[in-house]
Design an enzyme around this catalytic site. Structure first.
Site, mmCIF file in Angstrom:
data_model
loop_
_atom_site.group_PDB
_atom_site.id
_atom_site.type_symbol
_atom_site.label_atom_id
_atom_site.label_comp_id
_atom_site.label_asym_id
_atom_site.label_seq_id
_atom_site.Cartn_x
_atom_site.Cartn_y
_atom_site.Cartn_z
ATOM 1 N N THR A 1 0.868 -1.196 0.000
ATOM 2 C CA THR A 1 0.000 0.000 0.000
ATOM 3 C C THR A 1 0.898 1.238 0.000
ATOM 4 O O THR A 1 1.350 1.652 -1.055
ATOM 5 C CB THR A 1 -0.999 0.002 1.181
ATOM 6 N N THR B 1 -3.037 -3.117 7.102
ATOM 7 C CA THR B 1 -1.665 -2.751 7.266
ATOM 8 C C THR B 1 -0.725 -3.905 7.089
ATOM 9 O O THR B 1 -0.421 -4.254 5.992
ATOM 10 C CB THR B 1 -1.423 -2.101 8.647
ATOM 11 N N GLU C 1 6.853 4.417 7.461
ATOM 12 C CA GLU C 1 6.388 5.684 6.893
ATOM 13 C C GLU C 1 7.291 6.837 7.333
ATOM 14 O O GLU C 1 7.394 7.137 8.514
ATOM 15 C CB GLU C 1 4.955 5.956 7.338
ATOM 16 N N ASN D 1 0.611 10.784 6.578
ATOM 17 C CA ASN D 1 -0.623 10.440 7.271
ATOM 18 C C ASN D 1 -1.634 11.576 7.320
ATOM 19 O O ASN D 1 -2.817 11.341 7.552
ATOM 20 C CB ASN D 1 -0.307 9.924 8.669
#
Lengths: 404, 404
Positions: A155, A192, A275, A399
């Site tokens: 993702t 996730t 991330e 995010n």
């Protein structure tokens, strides 16, 4: 962003395991977002799943189908987590299993569904089902098939994550391959972490489950990007039974060691691709009264936004590490026994800064990409290691912008 | 950054309480960084202190001196936390108390020291002591003295925080004034939250301690910017005894109510001025089996980096709230009883998205500066309210750049 370079390994075939991918248009146009893993008839399959109370529809269905036994297909989609979708979500997950079962002439319970992506939107069942024959057509066991599978499950990850390991059992070689996705444990919105591991060994289901659980406890359960547990996490271990049988102390020990190396490598790959990650941090807590206590201290430090921003800034701000250790839930905590090392540099001894410590020495360690922090509590023999990343501007950007 | 406007209130005098400030050059040149609060002889003083195991030298000394009783001076410096400084730190804190005691002809134990600022560097004792006569010279009880006191205790705060409250006890007016600093609970590097509250009421020490503890539990202990507990947190309550006596159920209830309003206002002011804060968020958890359970759920959501970045982005990403609730440590958690409201908009009912919910309705709430999130667990009667801020690029900048 990601820490260091990463090359997807050249995966050997695992006899009986075939992987096929397709572009269903669930994620972005032109990206593979569906993966089918075909499992041979005699294979044993074990799984561990998220502990989030709001676990997603596919997790419920996969758990139920797994209990039924005789698993033949793992069906994975990205772009939509099918989580927070209630009864409709359960029906949608089931409908996808039914469609694949019909195409492959197996029972619907032989299909295990996995979804990852945005929470709370309805799964586009039709697009997913329409892509199944494409994925079935290109089923294969080549290194390319494994790499495309690694890509199809991503993702926000910046790169596919794969690992392969071998071990020798009674003179015969056992191979283990694994792929994983996730830029954290740890991203409910993407929902996730997924990992699929396969071996050619022959392993009874009960033992397979125990090996997987133990291995996950020391790998995927020891990583954190941002402390947020997904609604969709799953890690599956498939043993085809084509190769040597794992049973008895010695072969179990050898296999466990190879499996642990592989899951640790995949778990660390997730952190390196965390991330916004610019640092890969190993937190090693020793001298605890129990492993839980060691894990508590390690995770308290790993989750501290102040420690994570100091890591991002390459700032040897040892006071933040000390303060995070000090607020960890440890009973009768005598800080005068604590030592803290940053790489090869001792920061804290007997609860205070080491006299000879210089900012220069600390900074030299902090500027590295890969940083070891060792904390000795001086109260027992237990230990734990946790891997984490830093907290960067990019983490906030990724995010804050994901859905806009 | 900070949420909304804030005007420092015009504080009335509290007879017997005098405040004096000075520029000792510990923080930045030209900034007040020393505060002396003078307390009358008959006053009672109560304090609550950080639970961080690595608590700072001044916290140790202040606790010991407070037990001794007869407190006459509170001595506060910013710019240096005197934490992680071992025996030297204890001697330095003591030396400052000795110096102020000598100048004011009181016992050294009558001085309570407080420090806030960088951890692990030696307190500049000489500079601090040299500034004491300046601070003593300008002792006063005017509104200006209170406002300068509010300024003198700041570190990364963008504005001083003060609150005043009155209540009527048996026809006589009681006044309570308070000042606080902190851009979070919650910043070990700055070492962090301090609050000083004074009233003219007469209150026995044991009752004063109980009132303070209860009030702090429902105010300062219910806020979080980043989950990091400081090594230096302290909240002090001084009762001069010049005014009406608080004893007996009725007067205690009236005083408690006024004190709770004041501490809540100060606690909320800290969140509104949280590091990088662009949102002020109220998390109200109801229907829990116990207050601890409600607090656990509230803090799990409040600490979630994914919820905090969604708040920053004004993104009505309710899946992140749901996933955070789902991973809270709640036993036998039946998510089918959970409802979640965002402002006046219902997001989740029976564990899934409400059918009529629209992204537009959710976004309309999320774009506000002040956001209420209400979570009903449907399992009991207990509740808790927690206040928090969002996670912005500025938070990362402030904490990545603080020492560079």
């Amino acid at each position: 962003m990601a820490v260091g370079e990463a090359i997807f390994p050249q995966m050997p075939a695992i006899a009986g395991i075939r992987l096929g991918t397709a572009q269903a248009g669930i994620k972005k146009a032109g990206r593979r977002d569906v993966l089918i893993i075909e499992v041979p008839e005699q294979a044993r399959v074990a799984g561990v799943f998220t502990r989030n109370a709001f676990c997603a529809a596919p997790v419920h269905v996969a758990k139920r189908h797994l209990q039924h036994g005789a698993s033949r297909y793992l069906l994975v989609n990205t772009g939509n987590a099918n989580a927070g979708t209630g009864m409709q979500g359960m029906q949608d997950a089931q409908a996808c299993c039914d469609a694949l079962a019909a195409l492959t002439h197996v029972a619907s319970q032989s299909v295990l569904p996995f979804s990852t992506g945005v929470i709370g939107e309805r799964l586009p069942v039709e697009r997913l089902c329409n892509s199944l024959s494409e994925a079935l057509t290109n089923l294969g066991d080549s290194a390319v098939a494994w790499e495309l599978a690694g890509q199809a499950i991503l993702t926000t990850d910046t790169r596919p994550k794969g690992a392969t390991a071998t071990c020798n059992v009674n003179g015969q070689m056992v191979t283990i391959n694994g792929i994983a996705k996730g830029s954290g444990m740890i991203k409910p919105n993407m929902a996730t972490m997924l990992a699929f591991v396969a071996t050619d060994a022959e392993i009874e289901t009960a033992l397979l489950e125990r090996l997987l659980r133990d291995s996950v406890d020391r790998s995927f359960n020891c990583i954190t990007v941002d402390s947020d547990t997904s609604t969709n996490d799953a890690c599956m271990l498939i043993a085809t039974g084509e190769g040597p049988r794992i049973a008895g102390e010695e072969s179990i020990a050898v296999f466990r060691d190879a499996l642990d190396r592989l899951t640790r490598e995949l778990a660390q790959a997730i952190i390196r691709d965390g991330e916004g990650a610019t640092k890969f941090v190993t937190l090693d807590v020793q001298g605890a009264r129990s492993r839980d206590e060691a894990l508590n201290v390690a995770f308290t430090v790993a989750h501290s936004p102040l420690v994570k921003t100091a890591l991002y800034a390459s700032d040897a701000n040892w006071g933040r590490i000390l303060a995070a250790v000090g607020r960890a839930p440890v009973e009768d905590f005598d800080v005068e026994r604590v030592t803290i090392d940053l790489g090869e540099v001792r920061l804290v001894e007997a609860g205070e800064r080491v006299p000879g410590y210089t900012e220069k020495a600390g900074s030299a360690v902090m500027t590295r990409d890969e940083i070891d922090i060792r904390i000795h509590l001086g109260r027992g023999e237990a230990s734990a290691t946790v891997w984490t990343s830093d907290l960067s501007h990019d983490y906030v950007s990724i995010n804050a912008d994901y859905r806009s």
